[in-house]
Design an enzyme around this catalytic site. Structure first.
Site, mmCIF file in Angstrom:
data_model
loop_
_atom_site.group_PDB
_atom_site.id
_atom_site.type_symbol
_atom_site.label_atom_id
_atom_site.label_comp_id
_atom_site.label_asym_id
_atom_site.label_seq_id
_atom_site.Cartn_x
_atom_site.Cartn_y
_atom_site.Cartn_z
ATOM 1 N N HIS A 437 0.813 -1.221 0.000
ATOM 2 C CA HIS A 437 0.000 0.000 0.000
ATOM 3 C C HIS A 437 0.848 1.274 0.000
ATOM 4 C CE1 HIS A 437 -3.716 1.907 -0.170
ATOM 5 N NE2 HIS A 437 -4.322 1.450 0.914
ATOM 6 N N ASP A 441 -2.420 1.744 -4.729
ATOM 7 C CA ASP A 441 -3.675 2.100 -4.072
ATOM 8 C C ASP A 441 -4.749 1.069 -4.399
ATOM 9 O OD1 ASP A 441 -2.630 4.433 -2.946
ATOM 10 O OD2 ASP A 441 -3.023 5.570 -4.779
#
Length: 464
Positions: A437, A441
């Site tokens: 992450h 995204d």
């Protein structure tokens, strides 16, 4: 004529190897290029062939020992094979060979003793092995005299993790190189007394004759124990030291979870069309191409197309920089009886379906036969693992560093699904994307998965 058998250099950045198994014992006859011993390095496990025909005269490095490259690990008597096959000499001269053969037989028993004691002798040096995972480049340390401190990427990584100045570590390796043992000794020497007491030399409640757990004897922060060691030893138990490969898998996985914030996206794909195509073309494909037709090439091709559309998923992280790879080097996780390895299909974007199928099957077969080269398990940019082959519905795989994502394939099974407001039976599969992450995204991850799904459900590419 005596021929030295040396520890080979199995890659540019590899400076040592561990002998995991001798396939011959002292006194055995051996042919040139016949497998002689197995080694484990930072990158790969491999069988090492004999450099000469003859008789294995002496084994100098026992199983479980780690030595630098170019170390003589055994000696082969190249004239021994001819002597064994020659006609018997007169009785008087027979006594001399019989007498001289006694010392040669002694080393045969030596490896057995060393192997029996291996868990105790090799606990400290092998408990913090190289991970095999590429690490961000680091400038080499420079000594007070202005000379670069010679060390391997593994040593520099351990030094960086434990905040050790390599210039202060005396090197015992060739040419003053700082070896893994040197840096581990420096790390342990600087450990706090509280850390030392948390890892006693032997568990208080354990039977003294049993070896301590391998991971607990290490200074590595990666393989440290989650609870005090004495709490692990109770009731009836058996201690099995980790293999070199298992230790490196452990380090690599813990490192990945520590570095990358893992997020997961799951999607369901209708692969009925692909299942029907495979069933129809399976025999013809194998006859024509000489390789098996499995489901994996379909997923690899779909992943490659999605990586080209969403290059962020095909990247690595270097500090505050994102390295976008132009090549799609797909690592395929291969389960072995003794661990797991991830050989890499290089430049998969340049290969058609047949090329990927051949490359994948070849790498998998050679992985199981310990025939892979170090560069064949390096430079991967994206990975695929297939727990579905063992019946798993889906999995949440750990990212293979330095990648930022890995695709997990569940088992393909027929399930009732709703199609056009009607219940139908279709071949379905769950796909899981584990992603970092820091870079990827959720929106990009789901767009990537949607592209993979569309490619698989609307397959148009020729497989021949």
């Amino acid at each position: 004529m005596a021929v030295d058998v040396i520890m080979p250099q199995m890659g540019e950045s590899i400076f040592e190897g561990t002998i995991t198994k001798w396939l011959k014992k002292a006194g055995d006859k051996i042919e040139r290029d016949e497998p002689l011993f197995e080694i484990s390095t930072d990158k790969v496990d491999a069988e090492i062939p004999s450099p000469s025909a003859g008789v294995l005269k002496e084994i100098k490095v026992n199983e479980g020992q780690t030595v630098p490259i170019q170390t003589v690990v055994a000696i082969i008597d190249a004239d021994g094979a001819a002597a064994q096959s020659a006609a018997p000499a007169p009785a008087k001269s027979d006594a001399a060979p019989a007498k001289s053969s006694a010392p040669a037989a002694a080393p045969a028993a030596k490896p057995a003793l060393a192997k029996e004691a291996a868990p105790q002798q090799s606990d400290r040096p092998t408990a913090a092995p190289a991970t095999g995972s590429p690490t961000p480049p680091q400038k080499p340390a420079v000594s007070a005299g202005g000379e670069k401190v010679r060390s391997s990427p593994l040593v520099r990584r351990i030094a960086r993790e434990h905040d050790v100045d390599l210039r202060q570590v005396p090197g015992t390796g060739a040419g003053g190189r700082v070896s893994k043992h040197d840096i581990l000794a420096a790390v342990e020497g600087g450990a706090s007394s509280s850390a030392a007491s948390a890892h006693p030399a032997a568990p208080p409640s354990a039977t003294p004759s049993r070896p301590p757990a391998t991971g607990g004897a290490s200074a590595s922060a990666v393989l440290e124990n989650a609870v005090p060691r004495e709490k692990m030893y109770f009731g009836h138990y058996e201690v099995q030291p980790m293999s070199v490969m298992r230790q490196r898998i452990a380090e690599h996985m813990v490192l990945s979870k520590r570095v990358s914030p893992h997020v997961y996206s799951v999607d369901e794909v209708n692969v009925s069309g692909i299942a029907a195509l495979r069933a129809k073309m399976k025999s013809k494909f194998e006859e024509t191409s000489g390789t098996k037709l499995t489901f994996m090439p379909f997923f690899v091709r779909a992943a490659v197309e999605a990586l080209r559309k969403y290059p962020t998923v095909n990247s690595s992280v270097d500090g505050t920089n994102i390295v976008l790879h132009k090549e799609c080097n797909i690592g395929i996780a291969v389960a072995l009886d003794w661990g797991l390895i991830v050989p890499v299909i290089k430049n998969a974007e340049e290969k058609n379906f047949l090329g990927i199928a051949r490359a994948m099957n070849d790498l998998a077969e050679r992985a199981r036969a310990k025939k892979l080269k170090p560069d064949e398990v390096a430079e991967g940019t994206f990975a695929i693992t297939n727990p579905g082959v063992f019946g798993g519905l889906f999995g949440l795989p750990v990212i293979n560093q330095p990648n930022v994502a890995i695709l997990g394939l569940g088992t393909i099974e027929k399930r009732p699904v709703v199609i056009d407001d009607a219940i139908a039976i279709r071949s379905m599969v769950y796909l899981t994307l584990s992603y970092d992450h820091r870079v990827v995204d959720g929106a990009v991850a789901h767009q990537f998965m949607a592209h993979v799904k569309h490619t698989l459900e609307n397959w148009t590419e020729s497989i021949m």
